[in-house]
Design an enzyme around this catalytic site. Structure first.
Site, PDB file in Angstrom:
ATOM      1  N   SER A 138       0.751  -1.246  -0.134  1.00  0.00           N
ATOM      2  CA  SER A 138       0.197  -0.103   0.031  1.00  0.00           C
ATOM      3  C   SER A 138       0.905   1.293  -0.103  1.00  0.00           C
ATOM      4  O   SER A 138       1.962   1.187   0.374  1.00  0.00           O
ATOM      5  CB  SER A 138      -0.912   0.330   1.129  1.00  0.00           C
ATOM      6  OG  SER A 138      -1.622  -1.247   1.364  1.00  0.00           O
TER       7      SER A 138
HETATM    8  N1  SAH Z   1       0.147  -5.642   3.926  1.00  0.00           N
HETATM    9  C1  SAH Z   1       0.808  -5.974   2.715  1.00  0.00           C
HETATM   10  C2  SAH Z   1       0.102  -5.552   1.448  1.00  0.00           C
HETATM   11  C3  SAH Z   1      -0.499  -6.842   0.960  1.00  0.00           C
HETATM   12  S1  SAH Z   1      -1.662  -6.636  -0.520  1.00  0.00           S
HETATM   13  C4  SAH Z   1       2.128  -5.309   2.718  1.00  0.00           C
HETATM   14  O1  SAH Z   1       2.474  -4.589   3.654  1.00  0.00           O
HETATM   15  O2  SAH Z   1       2.827  -5.478   1.881  1.00  0.00           O
HETATM   16  C5  SAH Z   1      -2.945  -7.728  -0.039  1.00  0.00           C
HETATM   17  C6  SAH Z   1      -2.441  -9.184   0.445  1.00  0.00           C
HETATM   18  O3  SAH Z   1      -3.590  -9.869   0.957  1.00  0.00           O
HETATM   19  C7  SAH Z   1      -1.911  -9.962  -0.760  1.00  0.00           C
HETATM   20  O4  SAH Z   1      -0.600 -10.314  -0.766  1.00  0.00           O
HETATM   21  C8  SAH Z   1      -2.894 -11.126  -1.138  1.00  0.00           C
HETATM   22  O5  SAH Z   1      -2.316 -12.274  -1.531  1.00  0.00           O
HETATM   23  C9  SAH Z   1      -3.353 -11.182   0.485  1.00  0.00           C
HETATM   24  N2  SAH Z   1      -4.744 -11.954   0.785  1.00  0.00           N
HETATM   25  C10 SAH Z   1      -5.733 -11.686  -0.041  1.00  0.00           C
HETATM   26  N3  SAH Z   1      -6.818 -12.667   0.486  1.00  0.00           N
HETATM   27  C11 SAH Z   1      -6.400 -13.066   1.569  1.00  0.00           C
HETATM   28  C12 SAH Z   1      -6.827 -14.078   2.301  1.00  0.00           C
HETATM   29  N4  SAH Z   1      -7.955 -14.585   2.258  1.00  0.00           N
HETATM   30  N5  SAH Z   1      -6.123 -14.478   3.480  1.00  0.00           N
HETATM   31  C13 SAH Z   1      -4.920 -13.872   3.576  1.00  0.00           C
HETATM   32  N6  SAH Z   1      -4.204 -13.253   2.725  1.00  0.00           N
HETATM   33  C14 SAH Z   1      -4.698 -12.714   1.673  1.00  0.00           C
END
Ligand code: SAH
Length: 289
Positions: A138
């Site tokens: 993000s």
């Molecule tokens: N917090 C992260 C941003 C990640 S983007 C950072 O600081 O880099 C969102 C993430 O959520 C992605 O990697 C995606 O694979 C994950 N995601 C989506 N659905 C999910 C679920 N049901 N359980 C766990 N992770 C999930």
């Protein structure tokens, strides 16, 4: 008086006697005392120097407190640190984030080490970045805002759904006692785990799983943060939120404008939701193949 002044002259003129005899003239005896005094003084100086050296060496080996880990990570340089400080001032403080713990964490965590090498130069810009597998880290302001909304405290236990690069988890772990984070895409979760271990973010534990069900074994949580947009707030996450706890989650349909929601649970266990601002996140998924 007269003897003393003569002895000083004598001491200056000749080197001190190495084996002075008690039958020496008065002058000679005074020279001998002075000589002894100088030796004692020299020994004290030596002892003082050795002690200082020992204290200095001991200080070098003292373990650094947690909060300075961000400053001692290999790959973090003065140049990146300056960019990070500027990012905090121009993108985060300027937009109204005031929590000092959050600002400090944003200044300390080396964001450029959480993005692909080719994107490091853009790591401190005012936008999200691709981290592979169609996912994104993000925008810095959103990370800071979501962290501030959680009102994290030192003794808190936090859950994150959506580890991605591990950056948000690292930021949160600079403040709280422990962070449990779940990632559904195995290569992303494994890479984040390794990265966090290398950088000694010891308070973060990564699990590969569907985060919809939370992490029962470590519940209840003071803070829950979801970094992928879901069309509803998963009930297991509400159930695992402590009374008095706070959750931030983007709610809405994929690829449309979503709403960053703050869910609070009162001390009596009642939940309330507040719409904070429109956002755009990657979709919350239920499987990965
Ligand atoms: N917090 C992260 C941003 C990640 S983007 C950072 O600081 O880099 C969102 C993430 O959520 C992605 O990697 C995606 O694979 C994950 N995601 C989506 N659905 C999910 C679920 N049901 N359980 C766990 N992770 C999930």
């Amino acid at each position: 008086m007269c003897i003393y002044s003569r002895s000083r002259q004598k001491h200056k003129a000749e080197s001190p006697p190495t084996n002075p005899s008690p039958v020496l003239a008065q002058d000679g005896i005074i020279v001998y005392y002075k000589f002894m005094y100088m030796r004692v003084e020299t020994d004290m100086n030596m002892i003082r120097k050795v002690l200082l050296l020992l204290i200095f060496t001991a200080l070098l080996y003292l373990p650094l407190p947690d909060s300075t880990y961000g400053l001692s990570i290999p790959g973090d340089t003065e140049r990146y640190r300056e960019r990070r400080h500027k990012m905090v001032e121009t993108q985060i403080v300027a937009r109204g984030v005031t929590d000092e713990l959050v600002l400090k964490a944003m200044r300390d965590v080396p964001r450029h080490l959480f993005v692909p090498t080719r994107s490091r130069g853009s790591a401190y810009r005012d936008h999200p970045l691709a981290i592979g597998y169609g996912q994104t880290i993000s925008q810095p302001y959103i990370v800071a805002l979501m962290t501030e909304l959680l009102k994290p405290k030192q003794d808190h236990v936090a859950l994150e759904v959506g580890t991605g690069s591990g950056y948000q988890a690292a930021v949160l772990s600079e403040i709280v006692r422990s962070v449990y984070t779940i990632e559904i895409i195995p290569p992303l979760g494994n890479a984040a785990r390794e990265r966090l271990e290398e950088m000694a973010y010891k308070k973060v534990t990564v699990k590969i799983d569907d985060g919809y069900f939370g992490w029962k074994e470590n519940a209840p949580f003071d803070c829950v943060i979801v970094t992928a947009a879901s069309d509803h707030v998963p009930p297991p996450l509400i159930a695992q939120l402590k009374n008095g706890g706070r959750m931030v989650i983007p709610v809405g349909h994929p690829f449309q404008v979503q709403h960053l929601m703050l869910v609070t649970k009162s001390m009596e266990g009642e939940t309330q939701m507040r719409d904070i601002l429109p956002v755009r996140f990657v979709p919350f998924r239920r499987e990965w193949k």
